[in-house]
Enzyme design. Structure first.
Site, PDB file in Angstrom:
ATOM      1  N   TYR A 143      -3.628 -18.834  -5.418  1.00 33.13           N
ATOM      2  CA  TYR A 143      -4.326 -17.565  -5.166  1.00 33.13           C
ATOM      3  C   TYR A 143      -5.842 -17.790  -5.144  1.00 33.13           C
ATOM      4  O   TYR A 143      -6.532 -17.419  -4.187  1.00 33.13           O
ATOM      5  CB  TYR A 143      -3.950 -16.522  -6.229  1.00 33.13           C
TER       6      TYR A 143
ATOM      7  N   PHE B 279      -9.948  -6.032   2.177  1.00 30.23           N
ATOM      8  CA  PHE B 279      -9.208  -6.033   0.908  1.00 30.23           C
ATOM      9  C   PHE B 279      -7.834  -6.681   1.042  1.00 30.23           C
ATOM     10  O   PHE B 279      -7.277  -7.139   0.054  1.00 30.23           O
ATOM     11  CB  PHE B 279      -8.968  -4.587   0.425  1.00 30.23           C
TER      12      PHE B 279
ATOM     13  N   GLY C 257       0.812  -1.221   0.000  1.00 27.51           N
ATOM     14  CA  GLY C 257       0.000   0.000   0.000  1.00 27.51           C
ATOM     15  C   GLY C 257       0.842   1.267   0.000  1.00 27.51           C
ATOM     16  O   GLY C 257       2.033   1.237   0.322  1.00 27.51           O
TER      17      GLY C 257
ATOM     18  N   ASN D  71     -11.475  -7.745 -13.533  1.00 22.29           N
ATOM     19  CA  ASN D  71     -10.196  -7.011 -13.565  1.00 22.29           C
ATOM     20  C   ASN D  71     -10.375  -5.539 -13.187  1.00 22.29           C
ATOM     21  O   ASN D  71     -10.902  -4.761 -13.990  1.00 22.29           O
ATOM     22  CB  ASN D  71      -9.589  -7.101 -14.970  1.00 22.29           C
TER      23      ASN D  71
HETATM   24  N1  LIG Z   1      -6.756  -5.893  -8.698  1.00 26.51           N
HETATM   25  C1  LIG Z   1      -7.675  -6.718  -9.206  1.00 26.51           C
HETATM   26  O1  LIG Z   1      -7.921  -6.718 -10.413  1.00 26.51           O
HETATM   27  C2  LIG Z   1      -8.453  -7.655  -8.304  1.00 26.51           C
HETATM   28  C3  LIG Z   1      -9.381  -8.532  -8.885  1.00 26.51           C
HETATM   29  C4  LIG Z   1     -10.107  -9.387  -8.065  1.00 26.51           C
HETATM   30  C5  LIG Z   1      -9.935  -9.357  -6.694  1.00 26.51           C
HETATM   31  N2  LIG Z   1      -9.021  -8.508  -6.149  1.00 26.51           N
HETATM   32  C6  LIG Z   1      -8.864  -8.501  -4.679  1.00 26.51           C
HETATM   33  O2  LIG Z   1      -8.998  -7.160  -4.243  1.00 26.51           O
HETATM   34  C7  LIG Z   1      -8.200  -6.931  -3.091  1.00 26.51           C
HETATM   35  C8  LIG Z   1      -7.373  -5.679  -3.279  1.00 26.51           C
HETATM   36  O3  LIG Z   1      -6.559  -5.825  -4.444  1.00 26.51           O
HETATM   37  P1  LIG Z   1      -5.607  -4.655  -4.947  1.00 26.51           P
HETATM   38  O4  LIG Z   1      -5.464  -4.820  -6.408  1.00 26.51           O
HETATM   39  O5  LIG Z   1      -6.059  -3.373  -4.395  1.00 26.51           O
HETATM   40  O6  LIG Z   1      -4.219  -5.098  -4.274  1.00 26.51           O
HETATM   41  P2  LIG Z   1      -3.153  -4.231  -3.481  1.00 26.51           P
HETATM   42  O7  LIG Z   1      -1.936  -5.093  -3.317  1.00 26.51           O
HETATM   43  O8  LIG Z   1      -2.987  -2.884  -4.090  1.00 26.51           O
HETATM   44  O9  LIG Z   1      -3.842  -4.037  -2.050  1.00 26.51           O
HETATM   45  C9  LIG Z   1      -3.719  -4.968  -1.001  1.00 26.51           C
HETATM   46  C10 LIG Z   1      -3.350  -4.195   0.244  1.00 26.51           C
HETATM   47  O10 LIG Z   1      -3.267  -5.093   1.350  1.00 26.51           O
HETATM   48  C11 LIG Z   1      -2.153  -4.738   2.138  1.00 26.51           C
HETATM   49  N3  LIG Z   1      -1.747  -5.941   2.882  1.00 26.51           N
HETATM   50  C12 LIG Z   1      -1.202  -7.077   2.385  1.00 26.51           C
HETATM   51  N4  LIG Z   1      -0.940  -7.929   3.395  1.00 26.51           N
HETATM   52  C13 LIG Z   1      -1.353  -7.326   4.535  1.00 26.51           C
HETATM   53  C14 LIG Z   1      -1.347  -7.695   5.908  1.00 26.51           C
HETATM   54  N5  LIG Z   1      -0.852  -8.883   6.308  1.00 26.51           N
HETATM   55  N6  LIG Z   1      -1.846  -6.828   6.825  1.00 26.51           N
HETATM   56  C15 LIG Z   1      -2.329  -5.615   6.446  1.00 26.51           C
HETATM   57  N7  LIG Z   1      -2.354  -5.202   5.164  1.00 26.51           N
HETATM   58  C16 LIG Z   1      -1.871  -6.053   4.225  1.00 26.51           C
HETATM   59  C17 LIG Z   1      -1.102  -4.242   1.159  1.00 26.51           C
HETATM   60  O11 LIG Z   1      -0.138  -3.385   1.762  1.00 26.51           O
HETATM   61  C18 LIG Z   1      -1.970  -3.515   0.137  1.00 26.51           C
HETATM   62  O12 LIG Z   1      -2.101  -2.146   0.484  1.00 26.51           O
HETATM   63  C19 LIG Z   1      -7.409  -8.211  -2.867  1.00 26.51           C
HETATM   64  O13 LIG Z   1      -8.057  -8.946  -1.855  1.00 26.51           O
HETATM   65  C20 LIG Z   1      -7.499  -8.943  -4.192  1.00 26.51           C
HETATM   66  O14 LIG Z   1      -7.457 -10.344  -4.003  1.00 26.51           O
HETATM   67  C21 LIG Z   1      -8.271  -7.658  -6.919  1.00 26.51           C
END
Ligand SMILES: NC(=O)c1ccc[n+]([C@@H]2O[C@H](COP(=O)([O-])OP(=O)(O)OC[C@H]3O[C@@H](n4cnc5c(N)ncnc54)[C@H](O)[C@@H]3O)[C@@H](O)[C@H]2O)c1
Length: 332
Positions: free
Chosen positions: A140, A72, A36, A169
């Site tokens: 995943y 998230f 993040g 996506n």
């Molecule tokens: N990006 C996509 O297209 C997409 C599609 C489907 C689902 N998702 C889901 O959406 C969610 C967010 O995805 P994103 O693209 O924003 O990813 P991202 O990596 O930008 O956000 C994830 C956040 O979680 C934080 N994080 C990770 N491990 C952690 C922990 N142990 N404790 C506290 N914080 C922690 C990270 O620092 C990051 O800020 C995820 O759960 C992902 O599986 C994303």
């Protein structure tokens, strides 16, 4: 509503936090900053912590007097999950258990969970609905499906309300160009293509041009982060006590890789070099959502249904923030 967003400084979480602030809610982010970006949310709305630390999470929930959690935080790169399932089960499965346990300790009654179309696997019929069979084909997807089941089991045993949103996506940036996607290792098609356009990568690799699709390249359903955020707001406002909801969350429209590249070229105004290479194992040819359930039950509909409009927002962010959010000292 007072809402704690785990992973709220990440790409989608921070977009939701900013949206919730603009729509009358009181959100804070709980994020370990492993991926993040602190500048993506107001400084007084960020608590730095690890979801695996149940007591720290419970304390953040109590201090904010949280009425809901949006979960998230996760690891979300498919090839990494194949190489390092240990870490993926730890953060995505044990991390979700820790979040649920913290919610029980702090008496938080509802959760909205970020699930994914990657829980479906490659063989389901398109478009995907809530009823399509879930058969993930990599760690995943398996860990996200395990988290879904855990939330449902906790809900029926302990009376939790939940909404599981299976996103497609995620794409785009805030329409004013102020915030967007900034990762250590970019793997998503639109930012990768725009980074080539900006001269930061030599060319875009296209994995397979012989798929059974209209131009031979893979079809994906791109959903703008503002549309995702709108769905989160509607979902959290709809969850009643003991209420369980599952929604697929995509735009309902598919774009091929070549269509995305063309949209990027039109927005940027110049050709973008590509190199065609072989198929990547495990890539489904087509992933498209049928979002009619969330449309009819929550009145949600996507504002961004045109890939070019999504790309325009991403380019506005990337072209005005070539370094993204800047140095990332806290990352490990
Ligand atoms: N990006 C996509 O297209 C997409 C599609 C489907 C689902 N998702 C889901 O959406 C969610 C967010 O995805 P994103 O693209 O924003 O990813 P991202 O990596 O930008 O956000 C994830 C956040 O979680 C934080 N994080 C990770 N491990 C952690 C922990 N142990 N404790 C506290 N914080 C922690 C990270 O620092 C990051 O800020 C995820 O759960 C992902 O599986 C994303």
């Amino acid at each position: 509503m007072k809402i704690v967003l785990t992973g709220g400084a990440g790409y989608i979480g921070s977009a939701c936090l900013r949206w919730l602030l603009d729509h009358g809610h009181d959100p804070i982010a709980f994020d370990d900053l492993s991926e993040g970006n602190p500048p993506s949310v107001p400084a007084d709305r960020l608590v730095v912590g690890d979801i695996l630390d149940t007591e720290a999470m419970a304390e953040a929930l109590r201090r904010h007097r949280a009425e809901a959690v949006m979960h998230f935080a996760a690891l979300a790169i498919v090839p990494d999950s194949v190489k390092d399932p240990d870490n993926y089960y730890r953060v995505n499965v044990l991390g979700t258990k820790s979040v649920l346990d913290a919610m029980r300790r702090a008496n938080v009654p509802r959760i909205v969970f970020s699930s994914t179309c990657a829980t479906y696997g490659t063989r389901a019929e398109m478009p995907l609905t809530e009823q399509s069979p879930q058969a993930p084909e990599h760690p995943y997807g398996t860990t996200k499906l395990a988290a879904e089941r855990m939330i449902q089991d906790y809900a029926s045993a302990y009376g939790l309300g939940y909404a599981i949103l299976r996103y497609f996506n995620a794409a785009g940036a805030d329409p004013d160009g102020s915030h967007g996607e900034d990762r250590r290792h970019e793997t998503h098609l639109i930012p990768l293509t725009l980074q080539v356009a900006a001269g930061r990568r030599p060319r875009l690799l296209i994995y397979g041009d012989d798929w059974p699709t209209r131009d031979g390249t893979c079809v994906r359903d791109y959903i703008h982060t503002a549309d995702l955020a709108d769905a989160h707001q509607k979902a959290v406002e709809a969850i009643g006590p003991g209420d369980g909801r599952v929604y697929v969350l995509g735009s309902g429209h598919g774009a091929t890789v070549l269509e995305v590249v063309t949209a990027c070229e039109e927005v940027v105004g110049r050709p973008i070099p590509v190199e065609r290479t072989g198929r990547r194992p495990g890539d489904p040819p087509t992933l498209i959502a049928d979002p009619s359930k969330i449309a009819s039950e929550l009145g949600w509909s996507p504002r961004y249904t045109d890939i070019r409009a999504i790309v325009e927002t991403a380019w506005r962010w990337l072209s005005t923030h070539p370094e993204g959010y800047g140095p990332k000292p806290g990352r490990h």
